[in-house]
Write a protein that holds these residues in place. Structure first.
Motif, PDB file in Angstrom:
ATOM      1  N   ARG A 133      50.898  34.926  37.743  1.00 15.44           N
ATOM      2  CA  ARG A 133      49.503  35.357  37.587  1.00 15.44           C
ATOM      3  C   ARG A 133      48.663  34.251  36.966  1.00 15.44           C
ATOM      4  O   ARG A 133      47.557  33.957  37.430  1.00 15.44           O
ATOM      5  CB  ARG A 133      49.416  36.623  36.725  1.00 15.44           C
ATOM      6  CG  ARG A 133      49.917  37.884  37.393  1.00 15.44           C
ATOM      7  CD  ARG A 133      49.277  39.125  36.747  1.00 15.44           C
ATOM      8  NE  ARG A 133      49.282  39.081  35.306  1.00 15.44           N
ATOM      9  CZ  ARG A 133      50.284  39.500  34.526  1.00 15.44           C
ATOM     10  NH1 ARG A 133      51.380  39.990  35.090  1.00 15.44           N
ATOM     11  NH2 ARG A 133      50.196  39.445  33.215  1.00 15.44           N
ATOM     12  N   VAL A 134      49.187  33.638  35.918  1.00 16.80           N
ATOM     13  CA  VAL A 134      48.446  32.589  35.212  1.00 16.80           C
ATOM     14  C   VAL A 134      48.192  31.401  36.140  1.00 16.80           C
ATOM     15  O   VAL A 134      47.073  30.880  36.224  1.00 16.80           O
ATOM     16  CB  VAL A 134      49.210  32.133  33.958  1.00 16.80           C
ATOM     17  CG1 VAL A 134      48.562  30.883  33.362  1.00 16.80           C
ATOM     18  CG2 VAL A 134      49.244  33.249  32.918  1.00 16.80           C
ATOM     19  N   LEU A 135      49.225  30.968  36.868  1.00 14.50           N
ATOM     20  CA  LEU A 135      49.092  29.825  37.769  1.00 14.50           C
ATOM     21  C   LEU A 135      48.100  30.124  38.900  1.00 14.50           C
ATOM     22  O   LEU A 135      47.325  29.249  39.300  1.00 14.50           O
ATOM     23  CB  LEU A 135      50.450  29.459  38.357  1.00 14.50           C
ATOM     24  CG  LEU A 135      51.438  28.790  37.395  1.00 14.50           C
ATOM     25  CD1 LEU A 135      52.828  28.710  38.013  1.00 14.50           C
ATOM     26  CD2 LEU A 135      50.949  27.391  37.021  1.00 14.50           C
ATOM     27  N   THR A 136      48.117  31.361  39.391  1.00 18.84           N
ATOM     28  CA  THR A 136      47.192  31.745  40.460  1.00 18.84           C
ATOM     29  C   THR A 136      45.756  31.723  39.953  1.00 18.84           C
ATOM     30  O   THR A 136      44.849  31.214  40.636  1.00 18.84           O
ATOM     31  CB  THR A 136      47.534  33.146  40.992  1.00 18.84           C
ATOM     32  OG1 THR A 136      48.892  33.164  41.473  1.00 18.84           O
ATOM     33  CG2 THR A 136      46.609  33.530  42.138  1.00 18.84           C
ATOM     34  N   PHE A 137      45.526  32.249  38.742  1.00 17.81           N
ATOM     35  CA  PHE A 137      44.178  32.238  38.163  1.00 17.81           C
ATOM     36  C   PHE A 137      43.704  30.807  37.911  1.00 17.81           C
ATOM     37  O   PHE A 137      42.534  30.480  38.135  1.00 17.81           O
ATOM     38  CB  PHE A 137      44.153  33.041  36.857  1.00 17.81           C
ATOM     39  CG  PHE A 137      44.187  34.530  37.067  1.00 17.81           C
ATOM     40  CD1 PHE A 137      43.386  35.134  38.014  1.00 17.81           C
ATOM     41  CD2 PHE A 137      45.028  35.332  36.305  1.00 17.81           C
ATOM     42  CE1 PHE A 137      43.413  36.509  38.215  1.00 17.81           C
ATOM     43  CE2 PHE A 137      45.067  36.708  36.496  1.00 17.81           C
ATOM     44  CZ  PHE A 137      44.248  37.296  37.458  1.00 17.81           C
ATOM     45  N   ILE A 138      44.617  29.943  37.431  1.00 16.61           N
ATOM     46  CA  ILE A 138      44.263  28.544  37.197  1.00 16.61           C
ATOM     47  C   ILE A 138      43.856  27.875  38.508  1.00 16.61           C
ATOM     48  O   ILE A 138      42.859  27.140  38.578  1.00 16.61           O
ATOM     49  CB  ILE A 138      45.441  27.780  36.554  1.00 16.61           C
ATOM     50  CG1 ILE A 138      45.659  28.249  35.112  1.00 16.61           C
ATOM     51  CG2 ILE A 138      45.185  26.269  36.582  1.00 16.61           C
ATOM     52  CD1 ILE A 138      46.874  27.647  34.448  1.00 16.61           C
ATOM     53  N   TYR A 139      44.621  28.144  39.556  1.00 21.10           N
ATOM     54  CA  TYR A 139      44.353  27.536  40.869  1.00 21.10           C
ATOM     55  C   TYR A 139      42.963  27.907  41.378  1.00 21.10           C
ATOM     56  O   TYR A 139      42.169  27.033  41.739  1.00 21.10           O
ATOM     57  CB  TYR A 139      45.434  27.986  41.858  1.00 21.10           C
ATOM     58  CG  TYR A 139      45.147  27.597  43.289  1.00 21.10           C
ATOM     59  CD1 TYR A 139      45.274  26.280  43.716  1.00 21.10           C
ATOM     60  CD2 TYR A 139      44.762  28.553  44.225  1.00 21.10           C
ATOM     61  CE1 TYR A 139      45.021  25.921  45.026  1.00 21.10           C
ATOM     62  CE2 TYR A 139      44.508  28.204  45.538  1.00 21.10           C
ATOM     63  CZ  TYR A 139      44.635  26.890  45.935  1.00 21.10           C
ATOM     64  OH  TYR A 139      44.381  26.535  47.233  1.00 21.10           O
ATOM     65  N   PHE A 140      42.666  29.207  41.379  1.00 13.83           N
ATOM     66  CA  PHE A 140      41.358  29.626  41.895  1.00 13.83           C
ATOM     67  C   PHE A 140      40.235  29.242  40.934  1.00 13.83           C
ATOM     68  O   PHE A 140      39.095  29.026  41.347  1.00 13.83           O
ATOM     69  CB  PHE A 140      41.356  31.130  42.173  1.00 13.83           C
ATOM     70  CG  PHE A 140      42.095  31.489  43.428  1.00 13.83           C
ATOM     71  CD1 PHE A 140      41.533  31.255  44.679  1.00 13.83           C
ATOM     72  CD2 PHE A 140      43.370  32.037  43.370  1.00 13.83           C
ATOM     73  CE1 PHE A 140      42.216  31.566  45.846  1.00 13.83           C
ATOM     74  CE2 PHE A 140      44.060  32.346  44.530  1.00 13.83           C
ATOM     75  CZ  PHE A 140      43.479  32.100  45.770  1.00 13.83           C
TER      76      PHE A 140
END
Length: 282
Positions: A19-26
């Motif tokens: 979740r954290v990595l996905t939020f960082i990416y977007f």
């Protein structure tokens, strides 16, 4: 397909790191808009990056997809950890016991790759469209919607890159080592490219062209060739180059051959992943 995607969605949803990595990416994709705020005022010299034409249609499609593709590493971590966790937490074995076939298991991962790549492409499209409508000097529909081939190339690039990561995750079963293997492979391609330059140094004609003819079939190089660097395409850069006697004649278009090569590698990665899954004792 929806059932398989639903399974993967819940796995990502309840995994904090993913979740954290996905939020960082977007979040990083959204940060492309911050480029418009970059200004330098040094005495009489005033420089506003947005005024240099980087958000003009259709150049913005090229520039934004190139910048956005740099951030793909964060989603790669999500893909690799998604596979590695299946082995670490024994969920792969449990899924097979619950009736999921090995083919369906792999398809669930590949569908997730496709969805993440598609969402990323749509996100970049919307962000670029908004920035272009605000800052572009050209707002005619024919100009706005030209060069959308860069979005196709961006999607194919993400699918190929994530499929490579999926294969390495299947092969190594540890996320850190799988990412390390990706980096090692990139180094191998770099060394190979350097060796080819040395090998072709005395070839008549262009050494660059001779090396490119060989390197275009390597997976990471083929993905890189999908969206070439856009900086030297800017009018300001070409003007400076002309003033110092350099003439830039680079082809910036999306190559159909590069798309075919990346799609072929994607199919190879998925086929190898399936063979690994079939033969491996779980």
């Amino acid at each position: 397909m929806l059932r398989l995607l639903s399974i993967e969605y819940h796995k990502i949803r309840y995994n904090t790191a993913s979740r954290v990595l996905t939020f960082i990416y977007f979040g990083l994709l959204t940060s492309i808009a911050l480029i418009a705020a970059i200004k330098f005022d040094i005495g009489p010299v005033k420089f506003h990056l947005a005024e240099q034409g980087i958000f003009n249609f259709p150049y913005i499609w090229h520039f934004n997809t190139f910048v956005a593709s740099i951030f793909k590493f964060f989603l790669l971590l999500v893909i690799v950890s998604m596979v590695a966790n299946e082995y670490s937490y024994k969920t792969l074995k449990q899924n097979l016991i619950d009736g999921l076939s090995k083919k369906e298991f792999l398809l669930s991962k590949f569908y997730t790759v496709l969805v993440l790549a598609l969402i990323s492409t749509v996100f970049v499209f919307v962000t670029s469209l908004i920035l272009g409508l605000v800052y572009s000097d050209f707002n005619e529909p024919a100009i706005i919607f030209s060069d959308l081939s860069y979005l196709v190339a961006f999607f194919v690039k993400l699918v190929g890159f994530f499929s490579f990561g999926l294969f390495l995750g299947m092969l190594i079963k540890r996320s850190a080592f799988a990412v390390g293997a990706m980096i090692v492979w990139a180094i191998i391609e770099g060394i190979t490219k350097g060796m080819l330059y040395w090998q072709f140094r005395n070839v008549e004609g262009s050494t660059q062209a001779a090396v490119d003819q060989v390197m275009q079939f390597f997976p990471l190089e083929a993905m890189s060739n999908l969206i070439k660097e856009p900086v030297t395409r800017l009018g300001a850069v070409k003007t400076v180059a002309n003033q110092i006697g350099e003439h830039i004649t680079k082809d910036y278009s999306v190559s159909l051959l590069s798309i075919v090569i990346v799609l072929a590698w994607t199919a190879i990665f998925m086929l190898l992943s399936y063979r690994l899954l079939k033969k491996r004792d779980l």
